[in-house]
Design a protein around this motif. Structure first.
Motif, PDB file in Angstrom:
ATOM      1  N   SER A  12       0.816  -1.076  -0.101  1.00 21.49           N
ATOM      2  CA  SER A  12      -0.101   0.044   0.122  1.00 21.49           C
ATOM      3  C   SER A  12       0.878   1.242  -0.160  1.00 21.49           C
ATOM      4  O   SER A  12       2.103   1.238   0.408  1.00 21.49           O
ATOM      5  CB  SER A  12      -0.789   0.122   1.089  1.00 21.49           C
ATOM      6  N   ALA A  13       0.226   2.276  -0.619  1.00 20.63           N
ATOM      7  CA  ALA A  13       0.997   3.572  -0.485  1.00 20.63           C
ATOM      8  C   ALA A  13       1.249   4.052   0.814  1.00 20.63           C
ATOM      9  O   ALA A  13       2.322   4.683   1.145  1.00 20.63           O
ATOM     10  CB  ALA A  13       0.247   4.716  -1.306  1.00 20.63           C
ATOM     11  N   LEU A  14       0.278   3.791   1.634  1.00 19.65           N
ATOM     12  CA  LEU A  14       0.409   4.185   3.145  1.00 19.65           C
ATOM     13  C   LEU A  14       1.690   3.519   3.859  1.00 19.65           C
ATOM     14  O   LEU A  14       2.522   4.071   4.234  1.00 19.65           O
ATOM     15  CB  LEU A  14      -0.614   3.853   3.915  1.00 19.65           C
ATOM     16  N   ALA A  15       1.852   2.413   3.549  1.00 16.90           N
ATOM     17  CA  ALA A  15       3.124   1.516   4.003  1.00 16.90           C
ATOM     18  C   ALA A  15       4.166   2.109   3.651  1.00 16.90           C
ATOM     19  O   ALA A  15       5.294   2.488   4.254  1.00 16.90           O
ATOM     20  CB  ALA A  15       2.857  -0.011   3.876  1.00 16.90           C
ATOM     21  N   GLU A  16       4.207   2.547   2.380  1.00 15.29           N
ATOM     22  CA  GLU A  16       5.468   3.062   1.488  1.00 15.29           C
ATOM     23  C   GLU A  16       5.840   4.309   2.111  1.00 15.29           C
ATOM     24  O   GLU A  16       7.018   4.771   1.876  1.00 15.29           O
ATOM     25  CB  GLU A  16       5.254   3.168   0.170  1.00 15.29           C
ATOM     26  N   ARG A  17       5.099   5.213   2.980  1.00 16.21           N
ATOM     27  CA  ARG A  17       5.386   6.377   3.392  1.00 16.21           C
ATOM     28  C   ARG A  17       6.595   6.231   4.491  1.00 16.21           C
ATOM     29  O   ARG A  17       7.237   7.170   4.768  1.00 16.21           O
ATOM     30  CB  ARG A  17       4.285   6.866   4.178  1.00 16.21           C
TER      31      ARG A  17
END
Length: 161
Positions: A12-17
Motif C-alpha cells: 500500500s502507498a500508506l505503508a510506503e510512506r
C-alpha cells in the motif's frame, strides 16, 4: 547510528510512506535498509475440514511480492543505498518480529493505518502488536491527516480552509 533498518511493506502507498523516513535515517555510511513483505494466505476457519493452501497461489504471491520489493529497492540502490529485500510466510506481525530478531535490526520503521474504535478492534493493529512485542526501537509513521472539509456558516456562505 542505525545500521540495520527494517521497513515492513504491504503493497500500500500508506505503508510506503515509511520508506522516506528510513531513507533519511540510513544516510550514514554502513547503514542498510531491509524491505520486508509478509506473504501468506489467510485461511478461513472451518472446523469440519482441513484446508491446505494451494502452493500455486503461494508461489505466485512470492513472485509478485519479490517484484514489488525489487521495484521499491531499485531507486534506493540507484541513490547509493544498501538495500536487501526479504519475504516471510508468517502473518505480518510475526514476520516483522521474526525478521527483526534474526537480522538483529536496530530500528523498525513502519506506517500505521490510523484506525480507531471498532475498526481497530475488529482488524487489529500490526503496528501495535509489533510495538508491544519487540525490544527494538520502533518508529511509527502516522497517516497524513485528512484534508479539512469545507464548512457552511449560518448564512449558507461556503468557507474553504
Amino acid at each position: 547510528m542505525y545500521e540495520k533498518i527494517l521497513v515492513p511493506l504491504d503493497g500500500s502507498a500508506l505503508a510506503e510512506r515509511a520508506i522516506r523516513h528510513a531513507r533519511e535515517i540510513a544516510r550514514g555510511p554502513g547503514s542498510e535498509i531491509l524491505l520486508l513483505q509478509a506473504v501468506n494466505l489467510p485461511m478461513p476457519v472451518v472446523h469440519e475440514a482441513v484446508l491446505v493452501p494451494d502452493s500455486k497461489w503461494l508461489d505466485e504471491g512470492r513472485k509478485e511480492a519479490a517484484r514489488y520489493l525489487d521495484g521499491i529497492a531499485a531507486p534506493l540502490r540507484e541513490a547509493g543505498m544498501r538495500v536487501r529485500t526479504l519475504l516471510d510466510e508468517r502473518a505480518p506481525a510475526d514476520a516483522i518480529l521474526h525478521v527483526s530478531a534474526r537480522e538483529e535490526v536496530d530500528l523498525i520503521v513502519m506506517s500505521t493505518h490510523g484506525r480507531g474504535g471498532f475498526s481497530r478492534l475488529l482488524m487489529g493493529s500490526v503496528a501495535e502488536s509489533v510495538f508491544r512485542a519487540t525490544s527494538r526501537t520502533v518508529m511509527l509513521v502516522k497517516p497524513e491527516p485528512l484534508p479539512a472539509i469545507a464548512a457552511m456558516d449560518e448564512d449558507c456562505h461556503l468557507h474553504v480552509p
